[in-house]
Design a protein around this motif. Structure first.
Motif, PDB file in Angstrom:
ATOM      1  N   LEU A  59      29.488   6.411  29.092  1.00  0.00           N
ATOM      2  CA  LEU A  59      29.865   7.546  28.252  1.00  0.00           C
ATOM      3  C   LEU A  59      28.662   8.042  27.455  1.00  0.00           C
ATOM      4  O   LEU A  59      28.402   9.250  27.392  1.00  0.00           O
ATOM      5  N   ALA A  60      27.912   7.121  26.864  1.00  0.00           N
ATOM      6  CA  ALA A  60      26.727   7.510  26.089  1.00  0.00           C
ATOM      7  C   ALA A  60      25.687   8.185  26.983  1.00  0.00           C
ATOM      8  O   ALA A  60      25.095   9.197  26.588  1.00  0.00           O
ATOM      9  N   ASP A  61      25.472   7.651  28.170  1.00  0.00           N
ATOM     10  CA  ASP A  61      24.527   8.274  29.105  1.00  0.00           C
ATOM     11  C   ASP A  61      24.967   9.689  29.461  1.00  0.00           C
ATOM     12  O   ASP A  61      24.143  10.609  29.531  1.00  0.00           O
ATOM     13  N   GLY A  62      26.258   9.861  29.684  1.00  0.00           N
ATOM     14  CA  GLY A  62      26.776  11.185  29.998  1.00  0.00           C
ATOM     15  C   GLY A  62      26.581  12.169  28.855  1.00  0.00           C
ATOM     16  O   GLY A  62      26.214  13.326  29.070  1.00  0.00           O
ATOM     17  N   LEU A  63      26.806  11.704  27.620  1.00  0.00           N
ATOM     18  CA  LEU A  63      26.612  12.577  26.464  1.00  0.00           C
ATOM     19  C   LEU A  63      25.145  12.956  26.291  1.00  0.00           C
ATOM     20  O   LEU A  63      24.827  14.109  25.983  1.00  0.00           O
ATOM     21  N   PHE A  64      24.243  11.991  26.481  1.00  0.00           N
ATOM     22  CA  PHE A  64      22.817  12.292  26.376  1.00  0.00           C
ATOM     23  C   PHE A  64      22.383  13.276  27.458  1.00  0.00           C
ATOM     24  O   PHE A  64      21.607  14.194  27.189  1.00  0.00           O
ATOM     25  N   ASP A  65      22.894  13.101  28.666  1.00  0.00           N
ATOM     26  CA  ASP A  65      22.552  14.033  29.746  1.00  0.00           C
ATOM     27  C   ASP A  65      23.062  15.432  29.433  1.00  0.00           C
ATOM     28  O   ASP A  65      22.372  16.432  29.678  1.00  0.00           O
ATOM     29  N   PHE A  66      24.283  15.515  28.891  1.00  0.00           N
ATOM     30  CA  PHE A  66      24.852  16.814  28.525  1.00  0.00           C
ATOM     31  C   PHE A  66      24.023  17.469  27.430  1.00  0.00           C
ATOM     32  O   PHE A  66      23.702  18.668  27.509  1.00  0.00           O
ATOM     33  N   ALA A  67      23.641  16.701  26.410  1.00  0.00           N
ATOM     34  CA  ALA A  67      22.837  17.254  25.320  1.00  0.00           C
ATOM     35  C   ALA A  67      21.484  17.744  25.837  1.00  0.00           C
ATOM     36  O   ALA A  67      20.998  18.801  25.413  1.00  0.00           O
ATOM     37  N   ASP A  68      20.876  16.996  26.743  1.00  0.00           N
ATOM     38  CA  ASP A  68      19.601  17.427  27.328  1.00  0.00           C
ATOM     39  C   ASP A  68      19.763  18.728  28.106  1.00  0.00           C
ATOM     40  O   ASP A  68      18.915  19.623  28.025  1.00  0.00           O
ATOM     41  N   ALA A  69      20.849  18.835  28.861  1.00  0.00           N
ATOM     42  CA  ALA A  69      21.097  20.059  29.626  1.00  0.00           C
ATOM     43  C   ALA A  69      21.307  21.248  28.692  1.00  0.00           C
ATOM     44  O   ALA A  69      20.816  22.356  28.960  1.00  0.00           O
ATOM     45  N   VAL A  70      22.020  21.030  27.591  1.00  0.00           N
ATOM     46  CA  VAL A  70      22.247  22.109  26.628  1.00  0.00           C
ATOM     47  C   VAL A  70      20.921  22.527  25.992  1.00  0.00           C
ATOM     48  O   VAL A  70      20.640  23.720  25.863  1.00  0.00           O
ATOM     49  N   ARG A  71      20.086  21.552  25.602  1.00  0.00           N
ATOM     50  CA  ARG A  71      18.786  21.877  25.011  1.00  0.00           C
ATOM     51  C   ARG A  71      17.907  22.653  25.987  1.00  0.00           C
ATOM     52  O   ARG A  71      17.236  23.606  25.608  1.00  0.00           O
ATOM     53  N   ASP A  72      17.914  22.238  27.244  1.00  0.00           N
ATOM     54  CA  ASP A  72      17.128  22.957  28.252  1.00  0.00           C
ATOM     55  C   ASP A  72      17.624  24.390  28.403  1.00  0.00           C
ATOM     56  O   ASP A  72      16.830  25.335  28.482  1.00  0.00           O
ATOM     57  N   GLY A  73      18.931  24.559  28.440  1.00  0.00           N
ATOM     58  CA  GLY A  73      19.512  25.890  28.552  1.00  0.00           C
ATOM     59  C   GLY A  73      19.182  26.762  27.348  1.00  0.00           C
ATOM     60  O   GLY A  73      18.900  27.959  27.488  1.00  0.00           O
ATOM     61  N   MET A  74      19.220  26.150  26.163  1.00  0.00           N
ATOM     62  CA  MET A  74      18.879  26.899  24.950  1.00  0.00           C
ATOM     63  C   MET A  74      17.423  27.352  24.981  1.00  0.00           C
ATOM     64  O   MET A  74      17.106  28.489  24.607  1.00  0.00           O
ATOM     65  N   GLY A  75      16.541  26.472  25.431  1.00  0.00           N
ATOM     66  CA  GLY A  75      15.123  26.831  25.523  1.00  0.00           C
ATOM     67  C   GLY A  75      14.881  27.955  26.508  1.00  0.00           C
ATOM     68  O   GLY A  75      14.106  28.881  26.233  1.00  0.00           O
ATOM     69  N   GLU A  76      15.554  27.878  27.651  1.00  0.00           N
ATOM     70  CA  GLU A  76      15.403  28.935  28.655  1.00  0.00           C
ATOM     71  C   GLU A  76      15.918  30.263  28.121  1.00  0.00           C
ATOM     72  O   GLU A  76      15.277  31.305  28.299  1.00  0.00           O
ATOM     73  N   ARG A  77      17.075  30.219  27.457  1.00  0.00           N
ATOM     74  CA  ARG A  77      17.660  31.457  26.937  1.00  0.00           C
ATOM     75  C   ARG A  77      16.791  32.044  25.826  1.00  0.00           C
ATOM     76  O   ARG A  77      16.613  33.251  25.726  1.00  0.00           O
ATOM     77  N   GLU A  78      16.241  31.162  24.983  1.00  0.00           N
ATOM     78  CA  GLU A  78      15.361  31.638  23.925  1.00  0.00           C
ATOM     79  C   GLU A  78      14.128  32.313  24.518  1.00  0.00           C
ATOM     80  O   GLU A  78      13.692  33.366  24.042  1.00  0.00           O
ATOM     81  N   ALA A  79      13.574  31.718  25.566  1.00  0.00           N
ATOM     82  CA  ALA A  79      12.411  32.325  26.221  1.00  0.00           C
ATOM     83  C   ALA A  79      12.776  33.683  26.814  1.00  0.00           C
ATOM     84  O   ALA A  79      11.995  34.646  26.714  1.00  0.00           O
ATOM     85  N   GLU A  80      13.966  33.787  27.410  1.00  0.00           N
ATOM     86  CA  GLU A  80      14.408  35.062  27.969  1.00  0.00           C
ATOM     87  C   GLU A  80      14.557  36.113  26.880  1.00  0.00           C
ATOM     88  O   GLU A  80      14.126  37.263  27.043  1.00  0.00           O
ATOM     89  N   LEU A  81      15.168  35.714  25.760  1.00  0.00           N
ATOM     90  CA  LEU A  81      15.366  36.663  24.668  1.00  0.00           C
ATOM     91  C   LEU A  81      14.036  37.081  24.049  1.00  0.00           C
ATOM     92  O   LEU A  81      13.825  38.256  23.745  1.00  0.00           O
ATOM     93  N   ARG A  82      13.126  36.127  23.864  1.00  0.00           N
ATOM     94  CA  ARG A  82      11.814  36.469  23.305  1.00  0.00           C
ATOM     95  C   ARG A  82      11.069  37.429  24.234  1.00  0.00           C
ATOM     96  O   ARG A  82      10.431  38.366  23.784  1.00  0.00           O
ATOM     97  N   SER A  83      11.170  37.184  25.517  1.00  0.00           N
ATOM     98  CA  SER A  83      10.512  38.057  26.482  1.00  0.00           C
ATOM     99  C   SER A  83      11.138  39.450  26.461  1.00  0.00           C
ATOM    100  O   SER A  83      10.432  40.455  26.481  1.00  0.00           O
TER     101      SER A  83
END
Length: 90
Positions: free
Chosen positions: A40-64
């Motif tokens: 369960l903890a591994d799954g939550l960490f993987d989900f949080a990492d995926a969300v952070r990656d998505g946020m970074g990508e979206r932020e880069a898109e918006l900045r661009s």
């Protein structure tokens, strides 16, 4: 001959039932609980990492898309460097 067949079927059912009970018993013990919590903890960490990656990508898109200069690094550090530190710290 029928008795041998039925005896074989009974032994097979007994072995399968014994294995299922042993698996269930190990899953309910402390080791099984630790494994379940770890998964369960591994799954939550993987989900949080995926969300952070998505946020970074979206932020880069918006900045661009907005044409924001990202040379300063962005975020709170960039706001402080530009002299707007009071607004960024609140």
């Amino acid at each position: 001959m029928n008795r041998i067949i039925w005896m074989g079927i009974g032994v097979a059912i007994g072995v399968i039932a014994f294995r299922k009970l042993t698996e269930a018993q190990s899953a309910l013990g402390p080791e099984g609980l630790n494994r379940a919590v770890g998964r369960l903890a591994d799954g939550l960490f993987d989900f949080a990492d995926a969300v952070r990656d998505g946020m970074g990508e979206r932020e880069a898109e918006l900045r661009s898309a907005l044409g924001i200069d990202t040379a300063l690094g962005g975020g709170v550090d960039a706001a402080i460097a530009r002299g707007r530190g009071d607004a960024a710290r609140r």
